[in-house]
Design a protein around this motif. Structure first.
Motif: not given
Length: 224
Positions: A135-142
Motif C-alpha cells: 500500500s505504501m508503494i501504491d501511495r508512492l505511485s499516486i
C-alpha cells in the motif's frame, strides 16, 4: 528502457524505495504510457509494481475525463465504470506486491500466501505495522502522478507567472511528501527483514464491484 529484474526475491534482496521512485518516474516519461506498457520478465515483484502504477495512471486519466461538463451523461457513466475497473486492478496488484514481499521476507508460508488465511511465520516479538509495504508503494505511485501533473503546471505557457510560482511551491511539497513516504517504506522493509516488524495482506473485498454483494446489482438480477 531497462526495468529492474523481476526474478523471485530472496532475503535479504528487497526493493529500495529509490528503485520504486525511479521506476515510477521512468514509466511516466515513457512514450505511449500508460496505454502501452514496457514488457516485464515474468510475474515477479517489478511486474506487479508496474501493473499497479499503470492502473493508477489509467485511473488518473479517467478521473480527469469524468469531470467534463460538456459531454453526454453516457460518456461520464463510461468513465465511472472504467474507474471502477482500474481501481480494482490497482488493488489486486497491490495485494500481489504484498504477497511477494511477505514470502521474500519469510513472514508467511509460501503455499498459503495467496489465500484468505495465510499462515504467518512472524516472530512473537515483532510489531504489526498498520500499513502494508504494497500500500505504501501504491501511495508512492499516486504521489508520482501528482508530482508529474504539478510539474506540468509549472511549465505551462498559457498561464501567468503567479500560477507557475504557486505550482512550483506545491510541487516541492509533493516531492517532500513522497521522499518522506519513501523513507518510511525503507524503514518498514528493514525492520521486517530484521524481525522487528511485519504486515499482512489485507484483502480489499470491493463489494460494489461484485454483483453478488452490491445490493443494487442484486436487485437488477432479480428484476426488482
Amino acid at each position: 528502457m531497462n526495468l529492474p529484474s523481476t526474478g523471485a526475491l530472496t532475503p535479504p534482496v528487497l526493493p529500495s524505495a529509490a528503485e520504486v521512485l525511479a521506476l515510477h518516474d521512468r514509466l511516466l516519461g515513457t512514450t505511449g504510457w500508460p496505454q502501452q506498457a514496457p514488457a516485464t520478465d515474468g510475474l515477479g515483484l517489478w511486474h506487479w509494481v508496474q501493473t499497479n502504477h499503470r492502473n493508477n495512471s489509467l485511473l488518473w486519466a479517467e478521473e480527469d475525463l469524468a469531470r467534463r461538463t460538456t459531454v453526454a451523461a453516457e460518456a461520464i457513466a463510461a468513465n465511472k465504470r472504467a474507474i471502477d475497473g482500474y481501481n480494482q486492478a490497482r488493488n489486486d496488484a497491490t495485494e500481489r506486491v504484498d504477497e511477494i514481499l511477505l514470502v521474500a521476507l519469510g513472514l508467511v508460508d509460501p503455499a498459503s500466501a495467496r489465500t484468505d488465511a495465510p499462515v504467518s511465520t512472524v516472530l512473537p516479538s515483532a510489531r504489526l505495522n498498520s500499513e502494508t509495504a504494497g500500500s505504501m508503494i501504491d501511495r508512492l505511485s499516486i504521489m508520482a502522478l501528482k508530482a508529474h501533473a504539478m510539474r506540468q503546471q509549472t511549465q505551462r505557457t498559457d498561464v501567468d507567472e503567479a500560477h507557475r510560482a504557486a505550482s512550483t511551491v506545491k510541487l516541492q511539497r509533493l516531492l517532500q511528501q513522497r521522499d518522506d513516504l519513501a523513507a518510511c517504506l525503507d524503514a518498514l522493509l528493514a525492520d521486517a527483514a530484521a524481525g522487528r516488524a511485519y504486515f499482512k495482506v489485507y484483502r480489499q473485498f470491493k463489494m460494489y464491484n461484485d454483483p453478488r454483494f452490491n445490493p443494487e446489482l442484486v436487485k437488477e438480477r432479480r428484476g426488482a
